[in-house]
Design an enzyme around this catalytic site. Structure first.
Site, PDB file in Angstrom:
ATOM      1  N   ASN A   1       0.808  -1.227   0.000  1.00  0.00           N
ATOM      2  CA  ASN A   1       0.000   0.000   0.000  1.00  0.00           C
ATOM      3  C   ASN A   1       0.830   1.261   0.000  1.00  0.00           C
ATOM      4  OD1 ASN A   1      -2.747  -0.577  -0.088  1.00  0.00           O
ATOM      5  ND2 ASN A   1      -2.723  -1.356   2.010  1.00  0.00           N
TER       6      ASN A   1
ATOM      7  N   HIS B   1      -8.764   1.867  -3.621  1.00  0.00           N
ATOM      8  CA  HIS B   1      -9.459   2.398  -2.447  1.00  0.00           C
ATOM      9  C   HIS B   1     -10.350   3.594  -2.826  1.00  0.00           C
ATOM     10  CE1 HIS B   1      -6.747   0.352   0.808  1.00  0.00           C
ATOM     11  NE2 HIS B   1      -7.376  -0.501   0.013  1.00  0.00           N
TER      12      HIS B   1
ATOM     13  N   TYR C   1     -14.093   2.386   1.354  1.00  0.00           N
ATOM     14  CA  TYR C   1     -13.183   3.518   1.571  1.00  0.00           C
ATOM     15  C   TYR C   1     -13.769   4.853   1.114  1.00  0.00           C
ATOM     16  CZ  TYR C   1      -9.189   0.684   3.011  1.00  0.00           C
ATOM     17  OH  TYR C   1      -8.356  -0.146   3.706  1.00  0.00           O
TER      18      TYR C   1
HETATM   19  C1  G6P Z   1      -8.104  -3.542   3.710  1.00  0.00           C
HETATM   20  C2  G6P Z   1      -7.331  -2.882   2.617  1.00  0.00           C
HETATM   21  C3  G6P Z   1      -5.899  -3.216   2.648  1.00  0.00           C
HETATM   22  C4  G6P Z   1      -5.362  -2.919   4.027  1.00  0.00           C
HETATM   23  C5  G6P Z   1      -6.149  -3.680   5.075  1.00  0.00           C
HETATM   24  C6  G6P Z   1      -5.725  -3.236   6.465  1.00  0.00           C
HETATM   25  O1  G6P Z   1      -8.226  -4.830   3.451  1.00  0.00           O
HETATM   26  O2  G6P Z   1      -7.839  -3.172   1.348  1.00  0.00           O
HETATM   27  O3  G6P Z   1      -5.224  -2.441   1.699  1.00  0.00           O
HETATM   28  O4  G6P Z   1      -4.004  -3.280   4.093  1.00  0.00           O
HETATM   29  O5  G6P Z   1      -7.494  -3.395   4.962  1.00  0.00           O
HETATM   30  O6  G6P Z   1      -6.182  -4.127   7.415  1.00  0.00           O
HETATM   31  P1  G6P Z   1      -5.658  -4.022   8.895  1.00  0.00           P
HETATM   32  O7  G6P Z   1      -6.163  -5.219   9.601  1.00  0.00           O
HETATM   33  O8  G6P Z   1      -4.149  -3.962   8.823  1.00  0.00           O
HETATM   34  O9  G6P Z   1      -6.212  -2.739   9.426  1.00  0.00           O
END
Ligand code: G6P
Length: 436
Positions: free
Chosen positions: A150, A201, A254
């Site tokens: 990301n 996003h 998002y």
């Molecule tokens: C979503 C997003 C990802 C991000 C993740 C974070 O799935 O699409 O890009 O990395 O959330 O998850 P977390 O458990 O790390 O907050």
């Protein structure tokens, strides 16, 4: 095509890795993976060792013939790889906590990938990813790089513009949308077709189809009525039904950061005061996960991993490996250069969209006319993204300032400047090339 596949996983010590291993083991009848090489940096050695030991137990449990390697030697991991998957976080979770907290001090959304938080992450990540690309160009020039790192769209665009590596950016949000919409429509996920286009996003499903019927309006109604349409890491702020109806396209979770700024900012501030931002929660979950992973009796992905936000990420990436390796010509939502798909956007701007994928690569699918409400937001965020990439590559303060000033979540240049200076001070260790 080779009869055996080598996967290199950069950021292999991530707590998400067991999901990837499970995905590989589920697909062995059509994906002959014979080697997985996990690589990480020295600070991640301990986690890498734990993940590698768990991977070996998982492989042994199903009797698969896969060599598991884990090392700090990135070049050895990349050498002759067929697919290089990137899923690392420069600066670890502490850097994420800073990214989430700094903007909040200035009354601006503090989020890992969106707004100034994602900007800071991009500045730290782009030089590292371009360095990795040099290794791929030298050691595995035919490899496909699947980028999950990301902010995935921005990072993928930097790779496309500044390297010769064949890359596709990936995200779990479109797959999660597919699963959630299928559930609310009570239909099997493979019978639902979504026409997705936007940026990472910031992707909309412009049309939803089931059995030849356009069900977009019905889905929008259900989302407006409050049916589950969020992810573990995003507050489930209810959507205004009139707004959804007027928008006419299904927003991704998002989008709340752009369309419901006040409510999301208030939620973030309240939770930061209570127990910290999402990074703090993830730190706790990670500690718990690594304790579980260390158990020598564990030989599968534990259920607790589902509390992270990245559900289905292994399906997204391994289905793509399958489409390329087996020349499936199936539709996936990916991050690739626009090349005319959104007529008003530069050809080399990376977009997130439904696309046909085969052994030759990716061809995006256009969805036709987009309303000014949608193209307007895409263009503004893309301008921010392009300036961010140039700022990271050139180490340019001016471009960084203009990037933040162009971000729709930063309402004022005085705040843009204060946030930028704070980000640069806090990330000093990771931005040695940055000059004023
Ligand atoms: C979503 C997003 C990802 C991000 C993740 C974070 O799935 O699409 O890009 O990395 O959330 O998850 P977390 O458990 O790390 O907050």
């Amino acid at each position: 095509m080779t009869k055996s596949l080598k996967l290199a996983i950069i950021g292999g010590g991530s707590s998400y890795t067991p999901e990837l291993i499970e995905g590989v083991l589920k697909r062995l009848d059509h994906l002959p993976v014979t080697e997985m090489h996990f690589v990480d940096i020295e600070a991640g050695q301990h986690k890498l060792d734990i993940v590698a030991a768990l991977a070996r137990r998982m492989v042994e449990k199903v009797g698969a013939n896969i060599e598991i390697n884990a090392s700090l030697d990135r070049r050895a991991a990349i050498q002759n790889a067929d697919f290089v998957m990137t899923q690392f976080r420069v600066g670890g979770l502490q850097a994420r906590a800073n990214d989430e907290q700094i903007p909040l001090k200035y009354d601006v959304i503090g989020q890992e990938t969106t707004g100034p938080g994602g900007f800071a992450k991009a500045l730290r990540t782009i030089p590292v990813i371009l360095d990795i690309c040099q290794d791929i160009e030298a050691l595995a020039p035919d490899a496909w790089m699947l980028n999950f790192t990301n902010p995935a769209g921005v990072v993928t665009e930097a790779i496309q513009k500044y390297s010769r590596v064949k890359t596709i950016g990936l995200c779990n949000v479109p797959v999660s949308m597919q699963m959630m919409i299928a559930e609310m429509m009570s239909c099997p996920p493979d019978q639902l077709s979504l026409e997705c286009i936007g940026l990472n996003h910031l992707v909309w499903a412009h049309r939803a189809w089931i059995g030849g019927q356009d069900v977009t309006a019905e889905v929008l109604k259900k989302v407006g009525d409050g049916q589950n349409f969020s992810m573990n890491n995003i507050f489930e702020e209810p959507w205004d039904p009139d707004f959804l109806n007027a928008l006419g396209a299904i927003p991704c979770p998002y989008h709340r950061y752009y369309y419901q700024v006040d409510a999301m900012l208030a939620e973030e501030k309240a939770s930061a005061l209570e127990g910290g931002t999402r990074a703090q929660q993830v730190m706790e979950t990670e500690a718990e996960l690594f304790e579980l992973y260390s158990d020598e009796n564990l030989a599968e992905k534990p259920k607790q991993l589902e509390s992270r936000g990245g559900a289905y990420y292994s399906d997204a990436s391994l289905n793509l490996v399958d489409a390329i390796y087996n020349d499936r010509k199936t539709i996936h939502v990916v991050n690739v250069p626009n090349n005319g798909t959104i007529s008003s956007l530069d050809d080399d701007a990376v977009i997130e969209c439904s696309a046909v994928v085969g052994s030759w690569g990716v061809r995006p699918l256009a969805v036709g006319h987009l309303s000014p409400a949608i193209t307007g937001l895409i263009h503004q965020v893309k301008a921010y993204e392009q300036l961010t990439i140039e700022a990271a590559v050139e180490g340019s303060y001016d471009k960084a300032l203009m990037a933040l000033a162009s971000n729709p979540l930063v309402p004022d240049i005085t705040r843009a400047k204060a946030i930028l200076d704070d980000i640069l001070r806090t990330n000093d260790d990771y931005l040695p090339y940055f000059s004023r």
